[in-house]
Each structure stands twice: as structure tokens, then as C-alpha cells.
Scaffold this motif. Sequence first.
Motif, PDB file in Angstrom:
ATOM      1  N   SER A 150       0.825  -1.220   0.000  1.00 43.62           N
ATOM      2  CA  SER A 150       0.000   0.000   0.000  1.00 43.62           C
ATOM      3  C   SER A 150       0.851   1.258   0.000  1.00 43.62           C
ATOM      4  O   SER A 150       0.433   2.287  -0.521  1.00 43.62           O
ATOM      5  CB  SER A 150      -0.908  -0.002   1.225  1.00 43.62           C
ATOM      6  N   GLY A 151       2.031   1.193   0.603  1.00 45.29           N
ATOM      7  CA  GLY A 151       2.855   2.393   0.671  1.00 45.29           C
ATOM      8  C   GLY A 151       4.085   2.148   1.516  1.00 45.29           C
ATOM      9  O   GLY A 151       4.331   1.031   2.013  1.00 45.29           O
ATOM     10  N   THR A 152       4.847   3.206   1.707  1.00 38.82           N
ATOM     11  CA  THR A 152       6.126   3.083   2.412  1.00 38.82           C
ATOM     12  C   THR A 152       5.942   2.650   3.872  1.00 38.82           C
ATOM     13  O   THR A 152       6.799   1.956   4.421  1.00 38.82           O
ATOM     14  CB  THR A 152       6.892   4.415   2.304  1.00 38.82           C
ATOM     15  N   SER A 153       4.846   3.041   4.493  1.00 38.18           N
ATOM     16  CA  SER A 153       4.660   2.646   5.900  1.00 38.18           C
ATOM     17  C   SER A 153       4.669   1.125   6.032  1.00 38.18           C
ATOM     18  O   SER A 153       5.356   0.569   6.900  1.00 38.18           O
ATOM     19  CB  SER A 153       3.347   3.210   6.450  1.00 38.18           C
ATOM     20  N   LEU A 154       3.906   0.451   5.186  1.00 34.65           N
ATOM     21  CA  LEU A 154       3.868  -1.012   5.260  1.00 34.65           C
ATOM     22  C   LEU A 154       5.192  -1.609   4.770  1.00 34.65           C
ATOM     23  O   LEU A 154       5.699  -2.583   5.347  1.00 34.65           O
ATOM     24  CB  LEU A 154       2.691  -1.576   4.455  1.00 34.65           C
ATOM     25  N   THR A 190      13.875  11.623  10.283  1.00 34.69           N
ATOM     26  CA  THR A 190      13.269  10.425   9.690  1.00 34.69           C
ATOM     27  C   THR A 190      11.756  10.428   9.865  1.00 34.69           C
ATOM     28  O   THR A 190      11.232  10.878  10.887  1.00 34.69           O
ATOM     29  CB  THR A 190      13.879   9.171  10.362  1.00 34.69           C
ATOM     30  N   HIS A 191      11.077   9.893   8.869  1.00 34.38           N
ATOM     31  CA  HIS A 191       9.612   9.849   8.909  1.00 34.38           C
ATOM     32  C   HIS A 191       9.119   8.984  10.072  1.00 34.38           C
ATOM     33  O   HIS A 191       9.737   7.964  10.428  1.00 34.38           O
ATOM     34  CB  HIS A 191       9.079   9.281   7.587  1.00 34.38           C
ATOM     35  N   ALA A 192       7.976   9.359  10.605  1.00 38.61           N
ATOM     36  CA  ALA A 192       7.404   8.682  11.769  1.00 38.61           C
ATOM     37  C   ALA A 192       7.065   7.214  11.506  1.00 38.61           C
ATOM     38  O   ALA A 192       6.877   6.438  12.459  1.00 38.61           O
ATOM     39  CB  ALA A 192       6.147   9.427  12.211  1.00 38.61           C
ATOM     40  N   PHE A 301       9.811   2.427  -0.807  1.00 38.57           N
ATOM     41  CA  PHE A 301       9.493   3.634  -1.584  1.00 38.57           C
ATOM     42  C   PHE A 301       8.091   3.515  -2.164  1.00 38.57           C
ATOM     43  O   PHE A 301       7.477   2.458  -2.140  1.00 38.57           O
ATOM     44  CB  PHE A 301      10.526   3.864  -2.709  1.00 38.57           C
ATOM     45  N   ASP A 302       7.627   4.650  -2.659  1.00 37.41           N
ATOM     46  CA  ASP A 302       6.255   4.719  -3.167  1.00 37.41           C
ATOM     47  C   ASP A 302       6.206   4.969  -4.664  1.00 37.41           C
ATOM     48  O   ASP A 302       7.038   5.691  -5.213  1.00 37.41           O
ATOM     49  CB  ASP A 302       5.502   5.872  -2.482  1.00 37.41           C
ATOM     50  N   PHE A 303       5.197   4.406  -5.275  1.00 38.25           N
ATOM     51  CA  PHE A 303       4.867   4.765  -6.661  1.00 38.25           C
ATOM     52  C   PHE A 303       3.880   5.936  -6.671  1.00 38.25           C
ATOM     53  O   PHE A 303       3.795   6.675  -7.639  1.00 38.25           O
ATOM     54  CB  PHE A 303       4.244   3.583  -7.398  1.00 38.25           C
ATOM     55  N   HIS A 304       3.093   6.045  -5.579  1.00 39.93           N
ATOM     56  CA  HIS A 304       2.024   7.059  -5.589  1.00 39.93           C
ATOM     57  C   HIS A 304       2.539   8.469  -5.278  1.00 39.93           C
ATOM     58  O   HIS A 304       1.756   9.404  -5.252  1.00 39.93           O
ATOM     59  CB  HIS A 304       0.863   6.684  -4.661  1.00 39.93           C
ATOM     60  N   LYS A 305       3.821   8.593  -5.019  1.00 34.54           N
ATOM     61  CA  LYS A 305       4.360   9.926  -4.782  1.00 34.54           C
ATOM     62  C   LYS A 305       4.980  10.462  -6.076  1.00 34.54           C
ATOM     63  O   LYS A 305       4.270  11.041  -6.896  1.00 34.54           O
ATOM     64  CB  LYS A 305       5.358   9.888  -3.619  1.00 34.54           C
TER      65      LYS A 305
HETATM   66  C1  LIG Z   1      10.089  10.144   3.760  1.00 31.40           C
HETATM   67  C2  LIG Z   1       8.775   9.449   3.924  1.00 31.40           C
HETATM   68  N1  LIG Z   1       8.745   8.216   4.468  1.00 31.40           N
HETATM   69  C3  LIG Z   1       7.596   7.537   4.627  1.00 31.40           C
HETATM   70  C4  LIG Z   1       6.383   8.079   4.257  1.00 31.40           C
HETATM   71  C5  LIG Z   1       5.128   7.287   4.444  1.00 31.40           C
HETATM   72  O1  LIG Z   1       4.695   6.835   3.185  1.00 31.40           O
HETATM   73  P1  LIG Z   1       3.221   6.269   2.956  1.00 31.40           P
HETATM   74  O2  LIG Z   1       2.320   7.421   3.241  1.00 31.40           O
HETATM   75  O3  LIG Z   1       3.202   5.850   1.528  1.00 31.40           O
HETATM   76  O4  LIG Z   1       3.023   5.144   3.888  1.00 31.40           O
HETATM   77  C6  LIG Z   1       6.358   9.360   3.715  1.00 31.40           C
HETATM   78  C7  LIG Z   1       5.094  10.008   3.362  1.00 31.40           C
HETATM   79  O5  LIG Z   1       5.021  11.158   3.018  1.00 31.40           O
HETATM   80  C8  LIG Z   1       7.585  10.055   3.529  1.00 31.40           C
HETATM   81  O6  LIG Z   1       7.621  11.276   2.975  1.00 31.40           O
END
Ligand SMILES: Cc1ncc(COP(=O)(O)O)c(C=O)c1O
Length: 483
Positions: A150-154, A190-192, A301-305
Amino acid sequence: MAGWDMTRIETGGLDPEDWEAFRAEAHAMLDAAMDQMQSAGNGRVWTPLPEAQKAGLRAPLPREGAGVGAVRAGCEALLSYGVGNAHPRFFGWVHGSGTPGNMIAEIAAAAMNANLGGRDHGAIYVERQVVEWCREMMGFPEGASGLIVSGTSLATIIALKAARERALGVETRKEGIGAARLVGYCSSETHACVARAFDMLGIGSDALRLVPVDAEFRMQVDVLRAMIAEDRAAGLQPFALIGTAGSVNMGAIDPLETLAGIACDEGLWFHVDGAFGAMGMASARLRPLLRGLEAADSLAFDFHKWMHVNYDAGCVLIRDEADHRRAFAARPDYLEGATRGLAAGDRWAVDYGPELSRGFRALKVWASFVEHGVNRIGALAERNCDQAAYLGGLVEAEATTECLAPVTLNICCFRVLRDGLDDAALDALNAEIVLRLQEGGIAAPSTTRIKGRLAIRVNITNHRTTQEDIDILFRAVLAEAWA
Ligand SMILES: Cc1ncc(COP(=O)(O)O)c(C=O)c1O
């Protein structure tokens, strides 16, 4: 069969009774969706959902169906009230701007309704191809594994679970981490989602050490080394180092090559959060900034960004397939594989991540690669970086505005200054400017804090943005500042 009304069973499905009428509704919806995308740059950026429509979405549970016409009308009525990220002046958070081409893939994916948990069917081969393309684009070695998520978090949770199991052994999956005192390191920018992953993996977010950053918001490696040594001396078990390729606040890139070396020397799993920044690997100009990313044990990493694939789609890549599989493989009897038939097929996704049932996200990613090619994605990322630098230049040239962080990639953080206002009052002024731009439908930047100061944060992951959009934004900021 006694007691069963077979007529009722055999006529009671969910397919349309009148396929021609259904087709007409579907075509009308497709036209409305195309119109929406084609006019993405017109009008307001964000429009909140009108109260009457909000009220309409608090209806009682439908006991009887209202038909596909009601669905089409309801969907059409929603189209103008999205987040606004298809608009060229959407600059908030890190949202990609989507593509019309992805709608085609989404229709095909819906028609196939495939479950990508495993088995042997067409969709699986598409996902495998997408992972393979990503592996090549990111410079990972042949044989590396990956999963569309689904995204970078997962993706981060999956990667750090593999790291945890490498550190503590596969028994951890049954026994938990017990008294192990794992610690990991990342920069304070770093991202949460990394702390969230530590939390969810039972390691605890306190075990994530935040290493201070330098003037360019990059991790200070000398401090990192000292922290690792201190933790070892205290009897803790350092196991992971997380580098950021494009920090969410200001797009800073950690010294990834140096971090890869430290991880190797210290026996740490090296993970890179490249949520948006990793897409810079698509550009020959940006790639040198990311040197070292290709040496990671895992990448999220994300494709949706920055690839603009429609929400949602991200990816985890893991250098050593065995590490990846060890962290997730375990199938109950009813999911046993076979050498022939539908249950055949090597590498079921369920062995590489926490989800069993998975939709066909990979198709829209495949579609974007095929339609646009990597070079175009890379060129658009470069253009966004140029636009952020251009905005930075406007901010520096104007006496009443200041940059709060260097523009290294695609994000410009700045604020309006006014004589006689202290930091708290400036925070309030700049927050109000952002609200007015959003509410006025003119542009949609967001806010963040840089060293405690509230910044107008302009993130450009938008293939529709032009230089004129940047000029409009900046003029509007100044106009609101003095309104
Ligand atoms: C550097 C970084 N890491 C992780 C995330 C989380 O990604 P996602 O929202 O796709 O889970 C983001 C979202 O903006 C981000 O900018």
C-alpha cells in the motif's frame, strides 16, 4: 433439493439484469472521470465537500439496492471534492498527482478482480515484472526480492521485520523478542513510519535512536558512530541503521554511501526510506545524490508519490530473498502449493508480507512504466527540483520572506517575515496564510516546523506544475501576508 427454492438461488446474483443499461452508465462514468482528469488544472485546488453532501453520506444502511444509476450519480457527485492533488498547485505533504492512464489499468484490474496472495495466474507475472523493473532501476542485485504494497509505511514494517529476524533468528516469530535489547538508528528527520514499525514489531519506539542532523539536515555520522559504541558498551544490541533518501520535511538526503559502510562495519541491517526520493534513481542528474542507496539491505518507496501512480502503491525491495522469506513464510494446509494447476507457481506473495488477500495494485504501476517510461518519470522529477529551486530563489530575493531549510530536492520551506512580530506571532501569521491559500482554492501548500519555526512547506511532486504556478503561489503568499 427439498426445502431449497432453486429459482430464487439461480436468479439472485449481483450482475446487471440489463447489460446495455449498465454499459451506458459505465460509459457515462468513464466520460465524467476523463473530464475530471482533463480539467485537473482548472478552477480551485481544494473544495471541501458541501454540507448537503456530507449529510447525504450519513444515510441509513441500505437494505434494498438502488441500482447502478445511483452508484454512478453518487460517484460523479464526489469527483470535484478530492484532496486536490491532481491540480498543478497542490503542494501539500507528499502527494503524487495521478495520471489518466492509470484509470485504464484500474478498469482492467477491477474486471480481473485478481487476488495476488499467490497461485498461478496472469496478475502474478505482472507484479513480478514490476518488482524486477524496480530492482533494476534501484540498482539492487539480481535475485533480490520485493513486493508491491500500500505504501512506504507497510514496506518499512516488512523490511524491518526481516532485519529483526536476521538479528534474533527465525524463532522470534514464535517466541517474540523476549529480553533482547535491540536498538536502531535514524536521523532526527526520519519519517514517523520508522518509529511506528519499531512499535509494531515489539521493539518499541524508544529503541529507535534519533541521530542529530547537520546544517543540511543530514545525519551526523560521527555522532552515529559514538551512539552505536555507547549502546554496545551499555549491553544493547544495535541491529539496524535507517537512512533517509528525501526527508519528509525538507527533502534532505542522508550520506547513504557512508551509512552503508558503517552498517557493514558494525554488522547492522541498512534500510533506506526512499518514499519519494528513491524515484530520483530514474534521473541521471539526481542519481548521484542517492549514491549508496543501491547498497541497502532493504528499500521502501512509493509509486504514488513521485511516480504519480494513482493511490495507493508502494514497494519494498530486499537484497537477500532468504532474509525476506524467513520473516514471513508459513502457510497453513489449505494454502499448500502445487507443481501443477492453479496452486502452482513459485514465490507466493503471502510468503513475503503480512497480507494474504491482495489486490492488483501492480497493474497500474506496470501501466505507468509502460506508458511513460523511466526517463520521463526522471525528467519530471528533475523539473520539480528546478521548480523548488526557483521558488527558493524567489524567497531569497524578497526582503520579507526567508528560506528555513536549503532546497536540496523538490521541497522549499520558507516563511513570511514582518517587523515587530516574534516567532510565535510569525508562526500564527504563516499558518494563517496557508489556511487562506487552501480555503481560497488558490494553492495547497502545507506546514511543518523547522527548528521549531512554522514553515510554509511547498512540496512539488506534481507533473502538472509549471513555473507560472510557482509564480502564482508566491504572489498569493505575499498578497495574503499583507491582506
Ligand atoms: C520520507 C517518507 N517516508 C515515509 C512516508 C510514508 O509513506 P506512505 O504514506 O506511503 O506510507 C512518507 C510520506 O510522506 C515520507 O515522505
